[in-house]
Design an enzyme around this catalytic site. Structure first.
Site, mmCIF file in Angstrom:
data_model
loop_
_atom_site.group_PDB
_atom_site.id
_atom_site.type_symbol
_atom_site.label_atom_id
_atom_site.label_comp_id
_atom_site.label_asym_id
_atom_site.label_seq_id
_atom_site.Cartn_x
_atom_site.Cartn_y
_atom_site.Cartn_z
ATOM 1 C CE LYS A 463 -4.311 -2.037 1.321
ATOM 2 N NZ LYS A 463 -5.388 -2.211 2.283
ATOM 3 N NE ARG A 498 -7.934 -8.534 0.212
ATOM 4 C CZ ARG A 498 -7.630 -7.644 -0.735
ATOM 5 N NH1 ARG A 498 -6.683 -6.732 -0.516
ATOM 6 N NH2 ARG A 498 -8.272 -7.657 -1.903
#
Length: 520
Positions: A463, A498
């Protein structure tokens, strides 16, 4: 009318008669403990005492060890609702060794909290009829049964009659009853019914002290008592290791792998790779939720999703693996589960399509509730990035979403929570979440012990905040940073990670599990 009520509620009661009410007390402080003890000790007994309140708050225990145990629970919950019991909270789901009569299958146990206008004996009659309808027959006491329903508490009343004793006489010798019972409470007392239930334990610190005397939280995972999550007609012990969820996006514009898996062949090949690297769960998304992403319709999302589901659900490699669909649309969730998906992963927690809560409740599958403010177009706005205490507010907002899901028919034992790394958070706030997972559990505990025990899904993979910290503009170059974030998250209490790079992150999770095992 009075003659009808007289016959409806005729039983021997010890009734709670104090009229004071105090909301939001912290049971762990000595002042509030003393108050609650005084509040709940004003009882009187009489041969005849009648319940006049139109509605009472109740706690009912559930157990099953015959047939499809999960189905039995689901059926019992539905029958209770149709019989006039409004369910407001669920405990976690526990698998336990049989007690008293040990030569029988393992039980599933839980408890629910709700309200009813039924009198105590009429409530008992309803529960016994549900047991009968689900196939329970007279047999050995404490022996096998498709469903067992017991009234643990009824309002503020103690009841002693030929047919019914409340509080249930064996509560405090049964960890498999006390554990889900406590799940229905918070560490703060939310009403004087709860204060009264604590007083029934006879302990200074109430039900918490009773639980500690039985062995407390260390009992979970040992001595035949573990928390589980139902998937299909089986149960998943999610706590024995960190599980790795591999990500695949069927989108042209996702920030990391957008455009790589639009072709069916490429997508299927990537699923095989993720499984070969050790993924426990495959999470497939057909809609980008990156910041500023425009929204597809449900039909467009399904056009991308259905072809790969048709193939993946038939792959031999998927044996023993779980398949998750990443969507906030109720229509997509419905179609995907009917195609074979096991889990619905909703980044909005039901905010973008509220109908998804009822649909998932009816589907009977696990539901991942993620924290996000707004939608992908607005989530990084200045307004949505305003926090005074990011961990406390994320916990509070998550609890609001999961409680909404409970009321819509998704038992808390089917919910997984995700604090939403990268969603409505800036870099510093993401770091606060990563280091603050224990504080999120503590905040949830104030409102619901069940919520504080739920599995946490943690998704920092590649991210933007990692790129900002490490000066890596290309998301694929952020895998080492992802490993560091995953390590911190797992050591802080994450249960599922995840990620895009399954192999490296699986190794990191294994090391973390070994370290945590060493500590315990």
């Amino acid at each position: 009318m009075f003659r009808h009520l007289h016959s409806l509620f005729r039983h021997r009661l010890i009734g709670f008669v104090h009229s004071n009410s105090q909301i939001g007390l912290d049971f762990r402080t000595s002042r509030s403990t003393d108050f609650c003890w005084k509040l709940c000790s004003n009882f009187h007994s009489s041969p005849e005492c009648y319940v006049h309140s139109p509605e009472q708050e109740v706690v009912i225990a559930l157990g099953s060890n015959v047939g499809d145990r999960v189905h039995n629970f689901n059926e019992a919950l539905g029958m209770m609702k149709k019989s006039g019991i409004s369910i407001t909270r669920h405990g976690c789901l526990y698998e336990s060794e049989p007690a008293y009569v040990t030569d029988q299958p393992f039980f599933l146990n839980s408890a629910i909290r709700g309200t009813t206008k039924l009198g105590p004996h009429d409530l008992l009659k309803v529960l016994k009829q549900i047991e009968k309808d689900l196939g329970r027959k007279d047999g050995i006491r404490y022996g096998p049964r498709p469903i067992d329903l017991d009234i643990l508490f009824y309002g503020k009343y103690k009841i002693e009659s030929e047919y019914l004793t409340v509080p249930h006489e064996r509560i405090f010798e049964r960890p498999f009853v006390v554990a889900p019972l406590l799940d229905l409470l918070g560490s703060s007392i939310d009403n004087d019914n709860v204060a009264c239930w604590h007083s029934f334990s006879g302990q200074k610190d109430g039900l918490f002290e009773s639980w500690e005397k039985q062995g407390g939280e260390p009992l979970i995972g040992s001595k035949g008592l573990k928390r589980v999550l139902p998937i299909g007609n089986s149960v998943w012990d999610w706590s024995r290791k960190t599980h790795v969820m591999g990500v695949i996006n069927l989108t042209p514009d996702s920030f990391s792998d957008g455009g790589k898996y639009l072709e069916l062949k490429a997508a299927v090949s990537q699923v095989r790779l993720l499984i070969s690297e050790g993924a426990d769960i495959i999470d497939i998304g057909a809609q980008s939720t990156r910041p500023n992403a425009s929204r597809l319709s449900a039909d467009e999302e399904l056009q991308r999703l259905i072809p790969i589901l048709d193939v993946v659900t038939k792959m031999p490699e998927m044996e023993g693996k779980l398949l998750s669909v990443d969507t906030f649309y109720s229509q997509v969730a419905f179609e995907a589960v009917n195609k074979g998906a096991h889990i619905v992963n909703d980044v909005s927690g039901g905010q973008l399509d509220p109908e998804i809560l009822k649909v998932v409740g009816d589907l009977g599958v696990p539901y991942i509730v993620m924290h996000m403010r707004g939608d992908p177009l607005t989530m990084q706005s200045q307004e949505n990035l305003q926090y005074h205490d990011v961990c406390g507010e994320v916990a509070s907002e998550l609890y609001g979403r999961l409680h909404e899901a409970e009321l819509a028919g998704i038992p808390i034992w089917r919910i997984i929570i995700d604090p939403g790394i990268g969603f409505s958070k800036d870099t510093q706030q993401n770091l606060n979440i990563i280091t603050g997972l224990p504080s999120i559990r503590r905040e949830l505990r104030k409102k619901s012990l069940a919520a504080s025990h739920l599995p946490i899904l943690f998704g920092p993979s590649r991210k933007g905040f990692l790129g900002e910290i490490c000066n890596r503009k290309n998301p694929i170059e952020r895998d080492p940073a992802t490993i560091a974030a995953v390590t911190a998250g797992v050591l802080g209490g994450a249960n599922i990670v995840r990620v895009h790079n399954v192999g490296y992150c699986l190794d990191a999770a294994k090391v973390c599990d070994a370290l945590l095992g060493q500590q315990s």
